[in-house]
Design an enzyme around this catalytic site. Structure first.
Site, PDB file in Angstrom:
ATOM      1  N   GLU A 109       0.792  -8.277  -0.008  1.00 32.85           N
ATOM      2  CA  GLU A 109       0.594  -6.872  -0.379  1.00 32.85           C
ATOM      3  C   GLU A 109       0.900  -5.977   0.814  1.00 32.85           C
ATOM      4  O   GLU A 109       0.615  -6.330   1.956  1.00 32.85           O
ATOM      5  CB  GLU A 109      -0.869  -6.643  -0.783  1.00 32.85           C
ATOM      6  CG  GLU A 109      -1.140  -6.808  -2.264  1.00 32.85           C
ATOM      7  CD  GLU A 109      -0.637  -5.625  -3.085  1.00 32.85           C
ATOM      8  OE1 GLU A 109       0.321  -4.940  -2.640  1.00 32.85           O
ATOM      9  OE2 GLU A 109      -1.177  -5.391  -4.163  1.00 32.85           O
ATOM     10  N   ASP A 110       1.431  -4.793   0.529  1.00 27.23           N
ATOM     11  CA  ASP A 110       1.614  -3.813   1.592  1.00 27.23           C
ATOM     12  C   ASP A 110       0.278  -3.228   2.018  1.00 27.23           C
ATOM     13  O   ASP A 110       0.001  -3.085   3.197  1.00 27.23           O
ATOM     14  CB  ASP A 110       2.581  -2.694   1.143  1.00 27.23           C
ATOM     15  CG  ASP A 110       2.212  -2.121  -0.217  1.00 27.23           C
ATOM     16  OD1 ASP A 110       1.662  -2.872  -1.041  1.00 27.23           O
ATOM     17  OD2 ASP A 110       2.465  -0.932  -0.464  1.00 27.23           O
ATOM     18  N   ASP A 113      -6.664  -0.957  -0.800  1.00 26.10           N
ATOM     19  CA  ASP A 113      -7.539   0.220  -0.680  1.00 26.10           C
ATOM     20  C   ASP A 113      -8.809  -0.059  -1.479  1.00 26.10           C
ATOM     21  O   ASP A 113      -9.749  -0.648  -0.948  1.00 26.10           O
ATOM     22  CB  ASP A 113      -6.775   1.458  -1.185  1.00 26.10           C
ATOM     23  CG  ASP A 113      -7.527   2.743  -0.912  1.00 26.10           C
ATOM     24  OD1 ASP A 113      -8.654   2.692  -0.386  1.00 26.10           O
ATOM     25  OD2 ASP A 113      -7.002   3.835  -1.240  1.00 26.10           O
ATOM     26  N   PHE A 162      -3.990   9.323   3.136  1.00 26.79           N
ATOM     27  CA  PHE A 162      -2.936   8.918   2.206  1.00 26.79           C
ATOM     28  C   PHE A 162      -1.681   8.645   3.026  1.00 26.79           C
ATOM     29  O   PHE A 162      -1.184   9.529   3.724  1.00 26.79           O
ATOM     30  CB  PHE A 162      -2.666   9.995   1.151  1.00 26.79           C
ATOM     31  CG  PHE A 162      -1.732   9.512   0.096  1.00 26.79           C
ATOM     32  CD1 PHE A 162      -2.168   8.634  -0.886  1.00 26.79           C
ATOM     33  CD2 PHE A 162      -0.393   9.870   0.114  1.00 26.79           C
ATOM     34  CE1 PHE A 162      -1.288   8.147  -1.844  1.00 26.79           C
ATOM     35  CE2 PHE A 162       0.488   9.385  -0.842  1.00 26.79           C
ATOM     36  CZ  PHE A 162       0.030   8.519  -1.816  1.00 26.79           C
ATOM     37  N   ARG A 175       9.335   5.657   0.718  1.00 24.55           N
ATOM     38  CA  ARG A 175       9.255   4.198   0.918  1.00 24.55           C
ATOM     39  C   ARG A 175      10.178   3.755   2.045  1.00 24.55           C
ATOM     40  O   ARG A 175       9.922   2.776   2.724  1.00 24.55           O
ATOM     41  CB  ARG A 175       9.658   3.450  -0.357  1.00 24.55           C
ATOM     42  CG  ARG A 175       8.699   3.593  -1.527  1.00 24.55           C
ATOM     43  CD  ARG A 175       9.031   2.560  -2.605  1.00 24.55           C
ATOM     44  NE  ARG A 175       8.481   2.887  -3.909  1.00 24.55           N
ATOM     45  CZ  ARG A 175       7.255   2.550  -4.325  1.00 24.55           C
ATOM     46  NH1 ARG A 175       6.440   1.881  -3.548  1.00 24.55           N
ATOM     47  NH2 ARG A 175       6.841   2.878  -5.536  1.00 24.55           N
TER      48      ARG A 175
HETATM   49  C1  PRP Z   1      -0.168   0.145  -4.275  1.00 23.95           C
HETATM   50  C2  PRP Z   1       0.025  -1.007  -3.309  1.00 23.95           C
HETATM   51  C3  PRP Z   1      -0.957  -2.047  -3.803  1.00 23.95           C
HETATM   52  C4  PRP Z   1      -2.060  -1.206  -4.426  1.00 23.95           C
HETATM   53  C5  PRP Z   1      -3.276  -1.240  -3.546  1.00 23.95           C
HETATM   54  O1  PRP Z   1       0.607  -0.071  -5.418  1.00 23.95           O
HETATM   55  O2  PRP Z   1       1.338  -1.461  -3.300  1.00 23.95           O
HETATM   56  O3  PRP Z   1      -0.374  -2.898  -4.765  1.00 23.95           O
HETATM   57  O4  PRP Z   1      -1.550   0.125  -4.572  1.00 23.95           O
HETATM   58  O5  PRP Z   1      -4.258  -0.355  -3.962  1.00 23.95           O
HETATM   59  P1  PRP Z   1      -5.706  -0.783  -4.458  1.00 23.95           P
HETATM   60  O6  PRP Z   1      -6.298  -1.751  -3.469  1.00 23.95           O
HETATM   61  O7  PRP Z   1      -6.471   0.555  -4.430  1.00 23.95           O
HETATM   62  O8  PRP Z   1      -5.613  -1.363  -5.841  1.00 23.95           O
HETATM   63  P2  PRP Z   1       0.987   1.073  -6.498  1.00 23.95           P
HETATM   64  O9  PRP Z   1       0.104   0.963  -7.687  1.00 23.95           O
HETATM   65  O10 PRP Z   1       1.012   2.410  -5.802  1.00 23.95           O
HETATM   66  O11 PRP Z   1       2.462   0.642  -6.925  1.00 23.95           O
HETATM   67  P3  PRP Z   1       3.744   0.448  -5.976  1.00 23.95           P
HETATM   68  O12 PRP Z   1       3.521  -0.816  -5.175  1.00 23.95           O
HETATM   69  O13 PRP Z   1       4.885   0.316  -6.928  1.00 23.95           O
HETATM   70  O14 PRP Z   1       3.857   1.664  -5.078  1.00 23.95           O
END
Ligand code: PRP
Length: 190
Positions: A109-110, A113, A162, A175
């Site tokens: 995961e990137d 949160d 953010f 991105r």
């Molecule tokens: C982002 C990120 C994680 C997730 C983490 O994805 O890439 O997968 O949010 O957040 P959390 O711990 O609060 O669940 P997003 O839904 O923005 O989709 P994306 O990866 O396509 O940007």
């Protein structure tokens, strides 16, 4: 630089390209050591984890005596849409191609949160009978966790802002920034 149009919307840089590269290198060494001589399936969680997954897999391959082989696959989930706030509901947009039964799986995961995305993925993937399931997160924002979810490899603890760049977006932009940045609040005030 091609990101010039973002000038004026960025409050500050949080982690430079070099700091991110060093963190990915550290993560790769730890993963390669733990899976030395074993096959590993790396599952990148798109879209955000595109950059870290590719860089991590390349760095793992440079470590001598790492995994015996590395398989790479991706899935796509989303819970933020175009908002800065999680919808609280994780939507699977594309599942994995690879079967994970009996394999050592590393979810990449990137960012984490509130933790709902990783929790959703862990419970989904554990139900498919992997030999082992570990998770690797580059950016950890530990301040707003709504669920207690284990993370095996953590890169950089990140301020409670953010953030965008290195795969992370605001409304699908930013991105491509090579560093992690905090956006000026007026950009996303809703
Ligand atoms: C982002 C990120 C994680 C997730 C983490 O994805 O890439 O997968 O949010 O957040 P959390 O711990 O609060 O669940 P997003 O839904 O923005 O989709 P994306 O990866 O396509 O940007």
């Amino acid at each position: 630089m091609t990101t010039k149009s973002y000038d004026g919307t960025i409050e500050r840089k949080l982690f430079s390209e070099g700091e991110i590269a060093a963190a990915v290198e550290r993560l790769a060494k730890a993963v390669a050591r733990d899976f030395a001589g074993q096959p590993l399936l790396v599952l990148g969680v798109l879209k955000g984890a595109l950059y870290v997954t590719v860089d991590l897999v390349r760095a793992i391959s440079r470590v001598p005596d790492g995994p015996s082989q590395v398989e790479l696959d991706f899935l796509v989930v989303s819970s933020y849409g175009n908002s800065t706030r999680s919808s609280g509901e994780v939507r699977m947009l594309k599942d994995t191609n690879a079967s994970i039964a009996g394999k050592n799986v590393l979810v990449v995961e990137d960012i984490i949160d509130n933790g709902l995305t990783l929790q959703y993925l862990r419970s989904l993937l554990l139900g498919r009978g992997p030999a082992s399931l570990k998770s690797c997160v580059l950016f950890d924002k530990p301040y707003n966790r709504r669920v207690d979810v284990p993370i095996d490899y953590v890169g950089l603890v990140t301020p409670d802002e953010f953030v965008v760049g290195y795969g992370l977006d605001y409304a699908e932009s930013y991105r491509n920034l090579p560093y992690l940045a905090q956006l000026r609040p007026w950009v996303f005030s809703e």
